[in-house]
Design an enzyme around this catalytic site. Structure first.
Site, PDB file in Angstrom:
ATOM      1  N   GLU A 257       0.824  -1.223   0.000  1.00 25.01           N
ATOM      2  CA  GLU A 257       0.000   0.000   0.000  1.00 25.01           C
ATOM      3  C   GLU A 257       0.848   1.258   0.000  1.00 25.01           C
ATOM      4  O   GLU A 257       0.398   2.309  -0.448  1.00 25.01           O
ATOM      5  CB  GLU A 257      -0.933   0.009   1.224  1.00 25.01           C
ATOM      6  CG  GLU A 257      -2.217  -0.727   0.975  1.00 25.01           C
ATOM      7  CD  GLU A 257      -3.275  -0.536   2.067  1.00 25.01           C
ATOM      8  OE1 GLU A 257      -3.112   0.333   2.936  1.00 25.01           O
ATOM      9  OE2 GLU A 257      -4.258  -1.288   2.034  1.00 25.01           O
ATOM     10  N   HIS A 278       8.457 -26.639  -0.211  1.00 24.66           N
ATOM     11  CA  HIS A 278       7.811 -27.752  -0.914  1.00 24.66           C
ATOM     12  C   HIS A 278       6.617 -27.273  -1.730  1.00 24.66           C
ATOM     13  O   HIS A 278       5.753 -28.052  -2.085  1.00 24.66           O
ATOM     14  CB  HIS A 278       7.419 -28.837   0.089  1.00 24.66           C
ATOM     15  CG  HIS A 278       8.622 -29.399   0.768  1.00 24.66           C
ATOM     16  ND1 HIS A 278       9.191 -30.603   0.426  1.00 24.66           N
ATOM     17  CD2 HIS A 278       9.431 -28.866   1.724  1.00 24.66           C
ATOM     18  CE1 HIS A 278      10.278 -30.804   1.168  1.00 24.66           C
ATOM     19  NE2 HIS A 278      10.438 -29.766   1.959  1.00 24.66           N
ATOM     20  N   LYS A 367     -13.060   0.846  -2.418  1.00 25.29           N
ATOM     21  CA  LYS A 367     -14.060   1.143  -1.384  1.00 25.29           C
ATOM     22  C   LYS A 367     -15.223   1.930  -1.992  1.00 25.29           C
ATOM     23  O   LYS A 367     -16.392   1.654  -1.723  1.00 25.29           O
ATOM     24  CB  LYS A 367     -13.435   1.971  -0.247  1.00 25.29           C
ATOM     25  CG  LYS A 367     -12.538   1.193   0.710  1.00 25.29           C
ATOM     26  CD  LYS A 367     -12.091   2.082   1.864  1.00 25.29           C
ATOM     27  CE  LYS A 367     -11.163   1.382   2.837  1.00 25.29           C
ATOM     28  NZ  LYS A 367     -10.669   2.217   3.925  1.00 25.29           N
TER      29      LYS A 367
END
Ligand code: PA5
Length: 377
Positions: A257, A278, A367
């Site tokens: 951000e 892995h 938003k």
């Protein structure tokens, strides 16, 4: 003291200018915060934590992004002997998750800490409304409101206004500190204190880092910048301690951000080893060479140290630049130092890339879209 293993070329004049700019920025309140934490607020936080511990088996922490990742990172890492267990909610719109959290609280005694600087973010607002309903049903209005702790803006926002109207306990996210830099404010300190984390020690570590972390943070920021100027557009934060998974999440949010704007920045991602040796290990060793690896090296036991060495040698041989950040201790003090170190390094690094470390226009964009879609319904 945090140590880093790199020695990039550093432009001292530019560095001094950036440090000045960060400290003077209207969102640079976190820079000197560990040195002058508001003692009055700190005492209130501890008193509130004590009250919550006495009254509640669960504290429901409602918040998203910078409003929850920092304290969750420390709680998950240190696994304190919970005085009151923390339950997280409001970091997604999944009804399944919300129902799960509500069911977990069940008939137990609980309180709510709702954390939102803006006071308008939808995910926490929806979770808050559900948990508040449950609280009122269980305790009646008067006692319910005495079990709500709102951490939000000092003067404005929907949550602030509601907290004033219903007389919830109120804590402040300072104007000059943004979400992802706020873990050492009431945003992080209240849930941490409730969980039984030693917040005094955390702040001691952070306060020491105000001096000791500056040089390593400068080196690390310039190294990232130098790598970013080459073909390295991805940073993989590697930890060998599974309990630090949420610290990795906090790091990704902090860097993502702060730096990812105007088509700039380094994409932060993370692994936990040995587990991810892995899964992503193959790519790390032999895949596309656009990434570098930053080992966040916590003190560990002999056996785990062997795998750290093995990875460092193998990945360096595989052509990956490997940076090492040595953390002095796996406790509150160490995390206090680490948080401050990364905040400073991140803000510096964003400045080197020429972007504002303290805004998040991309997050605001989603938003706003979400609110628009909800309003259409
Ligand atoms: O770092 C940030 O500023 C963001 O991640 C915010 O913390 C997040 O969007 C939540 O915002 P608010 O606290 O206003 O609900």
């Amino acid at each position: 003291m945090i140590e880093v293993n790199c020695n990039p070329e550093i432009d001292a004049k530019k560095t001094a200018g950036i440090l000045r700019e960060i400290a003077k920025d209207k969102m640079g309140g976190w820079v000197n915060l560990p040195r002058k934490n508001d003692m009055g607020e700190f005492v209130r936080i501890k008193e509130a934590a004590k009250k919550i511990n006495e009254e509640s088996e669960y504290l429901v922490c409602i918040g998203i992004g910078g409003s929850y990742l920092g304290h969750r990172a420390i709680i998950e890492a240190l696994r304190p002997k919970f005085d009151t267990e923390i339950i997280y909610a409001g970091n997604s719109l999944s009804k399944r998750e919300l129902d799960f959290a509500l069911a977990k609280v069940g008939d137990h005694d609980f309180s709510i800490n709702v954390i939102s600087k803006s006071g308008t973010t939808l995910e926490p607002a929806i979770a808050f409304s559900e948990f508040k309903k449950k609280l009122v049903e269980k305790y009646g209005e008067k006692e319910a409101y005495d079990r709500i702790y709102a951490t939000t803006d000092k003067k404005q926002g929907a949550l602030h206004d509601e907290a004033v109207a219903f007389n919830y306990h109120r804590f402040v996210v300072p104007d000059n500190i943004g979400g992802r830099y706020s873990v050492l404010t009431a945003v992080g300190l209240l849930p941490l204190a409730v969980a039984g984390v030693d917040v005094d020690k955390l702040l001691v570590g952070a306060a020491e880092a105000v001096e000791t972390a500056v040089e390593p943070a400068i080196k690390y920021a310039w190294m990232r910048y130098a790598l970013g100027q080459k073909r390295y557009d991805t940073e993989v934060f590697a930890s060998f301690e599974p309990a630090t998974m949420y610290f990795n999440e906090w790091l990704k949010q902090l860097f993502g951000e702060s730096e990812g704007k105007q088509r700039q920045g380094i994409l932060p991602t993370s692994v936990i080893y040995s587990t991810d040796l892995h899964s992503l290990g193959q790519f790390m060793q032999d895949g596309r060479r656009n990434l570098f690896e930053t080992i966040v090296g916590y003190p560990t036991d002999e056996l785990n140290r062997k795998v750290v060495q093995a990875v460092r040698i193998a990945h360096t041989d595989g052509g990956i630049p490997v940076l090492d950040i040595k953390v002095p201790s796996f406790d509150e003090k160490g995390f206090g130092e680490l948080i401050y170190f990364f905040e400073l390094a991140c803000a510096m690094s964003a400045k080197l890339f020429g972007v504002n470390p303290f805004d998040q226009p991309g997050v605001e964009a989603y938003k706003n879209e979400l609110k628009r879609l909800m309003a259409e319904e």
